[in-house]
Motif scaffolding. Structure first.
Motif, PDB file in Angstrom:
ATOM      1  N   SER A  27       0.839  -1.193   0.000  1.00  0.00           N
ATOM      2  CA  SER A  27       0.000   0.000   0.000  1.00  0.00           C
ATOM      3  C   SER A  27       0.870   1.237   0.000  1.00  0.00           C
ATOM      4  N   VAL A  28       0.266   2.425   0.084  1.00  0.00           N
ATOM      5  CA  VAL A  28       1.024   3.666  -0.062  1.00  0.00           C
ATOM      6  C   VAL A  28       0.881   4.557   1.164  1.00  0.00           C
ATOM      7  N   ALA A  29       1.963   5.245   1.497  1.00  0.00           N
ATOM      8  CA  ALA A  29       1.925   6.183   2.610  1.00  0.00           C
ATOM      9  C   ALA A  29       1.510   7.555   2.115  1.00  0.00           C
ATOM     10  N   GLN A  30       0.711   8.254   2.896  1.00  0.00           N
ATOM     11  CA  GLN A  30       0.284   9.590   2.548  1.00  0.00           C
ATOM     12  C   GLN A  30       0.359  10.466   3.787  1.00  0.00           C
ATOM     13  N   ALA A  31       0.756  11.728   3.590  1.00  0.00           N
ATOM     14  CA  ALA A  31       0.803  12.704   4.665  1.00  0.00           C
ATOM     15  C   ALA A  31       1.552  12.122   5.851  1.00  0.00           C
ATOM     16  N   LEU A 147       7.751   2.444  -2.921  1.00  0.00           N
ATOM     17  CA  LEU A 147       7.518   2.628  -4.355  1.00  0.00           C
ATOM     18  C   LEU A 147       6.173   3.301  -4.600  1.00  0.00           C
ATOM     19  N   GLN A 148       5.139   2.824  -3.919  1.00  0.00           N
ATOM     20  CA  GLN A 148       3.808   3.376  -4.133  1.00  0.00           C
ATOM     21  C   GLN A 148       3.714   4.817  -3.646  1.00  0.00           C
ATOM     22  N   GLN A 149       4.431   5.129  -2.587  1.00  0.00           N
ATOM     23  CA  GLN A 149       4.489   6.508  -2.108  1.00  0.00           C
ATOM     24  C   GLN A 149       5.116   7.409  -3.160  1.00  0.00           C
ATOM     25  N   LYS A 150       6.165   6.929  -3.803  1.00  0.00           N
ATOM     26  CA  LYS A 150       6.845   7.716  -4.833  1.00  0.00           C
ATOM     27  C   LYS A 150       6.000   7.826  -6.103  1.00  0.00           C
ATOM     28  N   LEU A 151       5.232   6.796  -6.408  1.00  0.00           N
ATOM     29  CA  LEU A 151       4.301   6.901  -7.535  1.00  0.00           C
ATOM     30  C   LEU A 151       3.291   8.017  -7.293  1.00  0.00           C
ATOM     31  N   ALA A 152       2.809   8.113  -6.065  1.00  0.00           N
ATOM     32  CA  ALA A 152       1.853   9.164  -5.712  1.00  0.00           C
ATOM     33  C   ALA A 152       2.468  10.548  -5.871  1.00  0.00           C
TER      34      ALA A 152
END
Length: 241
Positions: A27-31, A147-152
Motif C-alpha cells: 500500500s502507499v503512505a500519505q501525509a 515505491l507506491q508513495q513515490k508513484l503518488a
C-alpha cells in the motif's frame, strides 16, 4: 517414480512464480499517517485459477505498523503456503524496517527466515549469520510501500537495495511504462504500469498500481522465456483507516 508430468507440476509450485508475484503486494503512505487496508488477490495462469493471497497493513501502536501476507497455491495434489510479516515504523513520512519474517510450508522443503533491522547499531541480522551494515536496505515487502508513495508523488524511476525472502541482498530497478484501463475481479480500474528490470534474467515482470485505491497494487504479471508464469489480480479491497 516421479513422472515427467509430476516434475513439471512441481517446478510450477517451486519456481519464483508466486514468490515474485504474490510478494509484490503493498500500500502507499500519505501525509503523516499510513493508510491501512485489507486486500485479497486471485492467482491465474493462462486464465486458470491456481490460488489466492491475502494482504493487510494495520496500525499496531502510534507510529508502529505491521504488514502481513498469506498465500496458498494448489495444483492437483500439490500445495504451497507462504507467510510474510513486516513490522516497521512510519515516522516523518518515512518507512523504517524493524523485523521481517518469512515462512513456507507445503509440498517439498519447508523454509523460514528472520531478519532484524537494528537501528541502534546500524546493522542487519539475518538468522544467525554475521551482521551486515544497514545502508538503507528495505525488507522484501516494504520497498513496495515506498515505491507506491513515490508513484503518488509522480516519480517515474526507482532503485532499491533489498534483503529478499532468502536473506540475500538484491538491487531492483523499476520504471513507469504508462497507464492502462484494467478489467479485474474487483472491477474496472486505471493502472499505472511499472516494469521490474532485472539484469541477466529472462524473467519479465509487470505491475499495475491504481491511483483510485491509494496506489495499491492491483495486478502483477510475470513471464519467463516469453511464457506466462502467473497473473495476480485484485479481487477485494477495503480501506480500514
Amino acid at each position: 517414480m516421479e513422472t515427467k508430468y509430476q516434475s513439471q507440476v512441481m517446478q510450477l509450485i517451486n519456481k519464483p512464480l508466486f514468490l515474485g508475484l504474490f510478494f509484490m503486494l503493498g500500500s502507499v503512505a500519505q501525509a503523516s499517517a499510513l493508510p491501512t487496508f485489507d486486500a485479497e488477490y486471485t492467482a491465474y495462469r493462462y486464465g486458470k485459477k491456481l490460488g489466492y493471497a491475502l494482504l493487510s497493513v494495520e496500525n499496531v501502536d502510534k507510529d508502529t505498523y505491521r504488514m502481513e501476507y498469506h498465500s496458498k497455491v494448489s495444483l492437483f495434489f500439490l500445495s504451497d503456503k507462504r507467510t510474510e510479516i513486516s513490522d516497521f515504523a512510519y515516522v516523518d513520512d518515512k518507512i523504517v524496517p524493524q523485523n521481517y519474517r518469512f515462512s513456507r510450508t507445503g509440498t517439498g522443503s519447508n523454509k523460514s527466515i528472520k531478519v532484524v533491522f537494528d537501528a541502534s547499531k546500524d546493522k542487519i541480522f539475518i538468522d544467525k549469520e554475521p551482521a551486515i551494515d544497514w545502508q538503507d536496505q528495505f525488507d522484501n515487502q516494504l520497498y513496495r510501500l515506498d515505491l507506491q508513495q513515490k508513484l503518488a508523488q509522480g516519480q517515474k524511476e526507482f532503485n532499491y537495495h533489498v534483503i529478499n525472502y532468502r536473506g540475500q541482498e538484491r538491487d531492483y530497478h523499476l520504471k513507469v511504462m504508462g497507464t492502462e484501463q484494467l478489467t479485474l475481479p474487483y472491477g474496472m480500474l486505471e493502472g499505472i504500469k511499472v516494469e521490474i528490470v532485472r539484469q541477466n534474467s529472462t524473467r519479465e515482470t509487470f505491475a499495475w498500481f491504481s491511483p483510485q485505491l491509494n496506489y495499491q497494487l492491483v495486478r502483477l504479471q510475470q513471464f519467463k522465456d516469453d511464457k506466462e508464469q502467473g497473473d495476480i489480480q485484485l479481487k477485494t479491497f477495503t480501506a480500514t483507516q
